[in-house]
Scaffold this active site. Sequence first.
Site, PDB file in Angstrom:
ATOM      1  CB  CYS A   1     -24.407  -0.864 -15.019  1.00 36.68           C
ATOM      2  SG  CYS A   1     -24.840   0.428 -16.194  1.00 36.68           S
TER       3      CYS A   1
ATOM      4  CG  HIS B   1     -30.171   9.407 -17.829  1.00 38.47           C
ATOM      5  ND1 HIS B   1     -29.272   8.435 -18.147  1.00 38.47           N
ATOM      6  CD2 HIS B   1     -29.648  10.555 -18.299  1.00 38.47           C
ATOM      7  CE1 HIS B   1     -28.242   8.973 -18.772  1.00 38.47           C
ATOM      8  NE2 HIS B   1     -28.449  10.264 -18.876  1.00 38.47           N
TER       9      HIS B   1
ATOM     10  CB  CYS C   1     -25.151   4.035 -12.951  1.00 44.14           C
ATOM     11  SG  CYS C   1     -25.022   4.000 -14.731  1.00 44.14           S
TER      12      CYS C   1
HETATM   13 ZN    ZN Z   1     -25.831   2.125 -15.347  1.00 47.05          ZN
END
Ligand code: ZN
Length: 371
Positions: A168, A45, A40
């Site tokens: 997710c 990030h 993901c």
């Molecule tokens: Zn995620």
Amino acid sequence: MKTRAAVLTGYHQPFQIREIELDEPRAGEVLMRMSAAGLCHSDLHMVDGDNIVRFPIIGGHEAAGVVERVGPGVTRVQPGDHVVCSFTPSCGTCRYCSTGKQNLCNAGATILEGSMPDGTFRAHDDELGDIGALCMLGAFAEHATVHEFSCVKVDDWLPLDKAVLVGCGVPTGWGSAVNAGGVRAGDTVVIYGLGGVGMNAVQGAAHAGAKYVVGVDPVAFKRDTALEFGATHVFATAAEAAQATHQLTWGEGADQAICVVGVMTEQVISDAFAVIGKGSTVVVTGVANPNDLTVHVSGSEMVFHQKTIKGTLFGSSNPQYDIVRMLRLYDAGQLKLDELITQRYSLDEINEGYQDLRDGKIIRGVIDHTK
Ligand SMILES: [Zn+2]
Ligand SMILES: [Zn+2]
């Protein structure tokens, strides 16, 4: 026990594959053998400093595997159960869980520190000390000790290397359109960003009966894929999407704009605010550095056109309900998961996988722990 894990030790560093020491599950905890983990963008990030985390930390928050052992008092799962983990835990009894907002559960307070809710850690290393597990999961490891609050038991005939995406990206995207955006039959929806989350916003909007699903992404391969997931129109730029939406809606504007780009910017939110019509909604799902102020719009336009800008976490989904619901849609042939996966990697190939994500080569990559 010993296990192998992909550990980050600081910002702008690659993942290191290390052999670490993993504690046995304590009360309420579960030892899982991981089968698969999704790549993901949120893990990037962390690398890039757009999520402020505690280091060292094991990455990976899309996790699926099989329960090996449980600690005292565990009731949600038992050894042998197939589990998809939710990146946000749900305790079931806090103010948020007991009022239908399980995605905001107070037990999620430490998911970026990577500790259990009591502040302690289950992974350790002689050199690095206590190691966190992103979202209390740390899916980029062959085994992980997780909390039962994160575990959702799933049907054992489902392939875990595909079901993992429902931890997710799939509910976050699908729910951004359906739950947070409230897309209804006949609506026009504009979706900014057609990656692993955005593709599911497309799929959700189409499911909910949107008349037009307009996708925006600079990468041609992602635009082409979006057409297979239910987008009716795709554009490389927001300006082209705005012009087309104006024409498609006879000047009324879109009913929803869903912002799911990899790193959120003021420009995307401003474009989304401009593309929606009166009484309509902008949903902000993608994140940026928390110190960046990304929402700057005319308050008067917001009032006179009664526009809403709202954030959403996990697509405002309920992990215990929606993870099972999404997988039953998949089982019934009504939700695409296989088609989301562009490439599979071994744990040792994790840095190559994330480079492919940065380069726009994949919709979703999956770490296959059996590879
Ligand atoms: Zn995620
Ligand atoms: Zn709770």
